[in-house]
Design a protein around this motif. Sequence first.
Motif, PDB file in Angstrom:
ATOM      1  N   VAL A  59      -3.393   7.256  -0.400  1.00  0.00           N
ATOM      2  CA  VAL A  59      -2.503   7.499  -1.543  1.00  0.00           C
ATOM      3  C   VAL A  59      -3.003   6.878  -2.845  1.00  0.00           C
ATOM      4  N   CYS A  60      -3.914   5.926  -2.762  1.00  0.00           N
ATOM      5  CA  CYS A  60      -4.234   5.116  -3.935  1.00  0.00           C
ATOM      6  C   CYS A  60      -5.277   5.742  -4.850  1.00  0.00           C
ATOM      7  N   GLN A 125       2.247   2.936   1.913  1.00  0.00           N
ATOM      8  CA  GLN A 125       1.799   4.287   2.225  1.00  0.00           C
ATOM      9  C   GLN A 125       2.507   4.779   3.477  1.00  0.00           C
ATOM     10  N   VAL A 525       2.168  -1.141  -2.137  1.00  0.00           N
ATOM     11  CA  VAL A 525       1.594  -0.057  -2.935  1.00  0.00           C
ATOM     12  C   VAL A 525       2.516   0.211  -4.114  1.00  0.00           C
ATOM     13  N   VAL A 530      -0.585   4.457  -8.141  1.00  0.00           N
ATOM     14  CA  VAL A 530      -0.983   5.667  -7.421  1.00  0.00           C
ATOM     15  C   VAL A 530      -1.187   6.806  -8.415  1.00  0.00           C
ATOM     16  N   GLY A 567      -9.613   3.288  -4.564  1.00  0.00           N
ATOM     17  CA  GLY A 567      -8.160   3.295  -4.684  1.00  0.00           C
ATOM     18  C   GLY A 567      -7.507   1.963  -4.381  1.00  0.00           C
ATOM     19  N   GLN A 571      -5.562  -0.652  -6.934  1.00  0.00           N
ATOM     20  CA  GLN A 571      -4.199  -1.147  -6.689  1.00  0.00           C
ATOM     21  C   GLN A 571      -4.143  -2.663  -6.807  1.00  0.00           C
TER      22      GLN A 571
END
Length: 684
Positions: A59-60, A125, A525, A530, A567, A571
């Motif tokens: 997701v990142c 995530q 997260v 994102v 990613g 983050q």
Amino acid sequence: MGIKGLQGFVARVCPDACRTVDLKEMAEKHRIDHPDVLPVIVVDAMSCVRRWYTPESWVCGGQWREYLAVLEDFIETFKAAGIELVFYFDGVVEEKKRDEWIKRRQQNNREIANLFQFIKAHRKQPGREMFVLPSALPTFTRFALKALGQKTVCTLQEADFEVAAYGLQHNCMGILGQDSDYLIYNTSPYFSIEKLCLDRLVTVMYSREDLCRVLGLSMKHLPLFACLLGNDVVPENLLEGFWHKCLVTCSSRNRSYNRRTSIILAVANYISKIPCSYSSLKHLEGMLPLGSDNTLLHRGMESYLLPGQQSPWIPPDARNFKMSSGQEGTAMCRDKEIFQLAKEHHIQSENYAIFNILSNGELECSNSLEDDCDTEIPGQALIYRPARQHIYSVLLESEKDGACPLVKEWFVYCGNTLEQPELIQPLQPPIPGGTPNLKTLWFAKGPDVEKQRYSTFLACFHLQDAMEELQALEAPVAAFCCLLTYLMMQVSSLSLEDLNAFVALILCLRGKSAAELATLQLVQVDPRAVHLGAVLVRGLTTLLMANSACGFPFSMDDLMPWKVFDGKLFQEKYQKSHRSCSLEELLEGNESLYTPFQNLKALICKACALKKRTIQSRPRGNGFITETHQRELNPRFQQTHRSSLVSPYHNQMRGNLWRNPQPQGRRYRSGHSDQRRRFQVPPW
């Protein structure tokens, strides 16, 4: 798209058509039968990328170095078995598939909205059941495979047709993918990527012959069978009445089957009882509510005929030979030399999006992991549109008798219904004397032209005034700074903390291996990070487009995400920056990065200031889980990273970030290079 339900039907009703095969054994047999050629598997890459992306975090924004290592392992496994791979990617969205493409994008929008709801609620995530491809993954997969020395083809028409044609024409060992259309084409054996056990090279081969035996059909029936079940050409909604007639008249219907299985069997039963003739096809067209398009069934049948193949349903004099996209006679670009070079680079995966623009003036962009509820950050499609308008001008300014034609865009973003393409006006980049001639940018040689390519590239992002400072940097850093400066100018809500996170990312990423990045664990997260990660990665594709249009002032390798982005690492930097952590913590205790950090920030802030954009501090620290242990701080780092900036021209900026003289332009490893060595991301 394939034929809905056919793959599952084969698995449930035709188990004999699903044969477990050992690809190493098949390769050995292929070598015996064809001693003069290597066993080749042609890969439908678009149906494989989901399977290839195995890094834990998705997701990142993408774990690009980890993904690169996965691709190399995949290639090396086949190479060890003596199997050569040829990778095919969709290069166009054909008009007949546009409605289906739009439906998928709308479905992806819903999935992404649900994903952001989950992240906001749980700060983590979700499981793989909610998996969404990292933004631009197929695009960068193409370039990754190219960089790894693989034959990589970007198609001029739909990929499944070109994959099937290549398999047939080159007597390939098989096709690797996951598309039921490969059960219909009369071509090489079809292997499942979903069922592939990579370490043993064992998978399932789907047998067309066994499918035909269960259905009571022959191979010549399969294209009509596919069309009457509904495919990319013949929509299902036109077939409901026909299916009802087939179900009513099918005496052998098994009531234990679901409706789709019953339809498949009933349609096969109907086809088995009619003569294989053109008159039968015309009769069927008369039965279906095709409206004004009464050749729909004919075209659908013909879409499965590969070069050199004939069909008893369609006589040779009734065939409309399949034409590839972007024929020169109808192209937006009228210069044959430019058109031909763009086409060659497109097929060889050496440029990005250029041929689509020059051939038919149309461009599309799929979904990105963007939070539609975050109104402070515009959709990436809108952020990069001004740059694209300049790129369109570079490509099209001299076309159509001096009038620059509009470009059709199908870009996914919040508020765009995709009912019609948006018509985008090309705009000249701010270059004294006007936009350079495309032939000059693409074909001329010499230092003056190289400078012109670089300045034209920067002008697409309104950064031509920073040319001297950017050229002093190593190419990946210069490209990243160009993109980051453009982002900061276009999105007013981006803060000094966001800038700090991005600059710390590119400095700390260098030297980190895929294995090291894989071990990085996030406490939580952040949904905004994102979103920003996806925007940044999409920006890299805009750099690719500008680079391709301007004659490659950069090596394409220098614009790849594994050079400048990770990613999870972003983050981490984002969360620390918004907690107003110390510079020491942000830069992982590496004092040697202090001056480069301040200098890159100063360069970006100065460029923004020239455009009347002042970057403000706006920490969003509330809600972040802080670490329980803070290491002792070095006094040198006691000041926070919101302190005053060092001049970008400070001599200490030399060192690791300073450019070494090197040739520019497209650079890829030769397909004959030694692939046994692990692919390394070289130091800048």
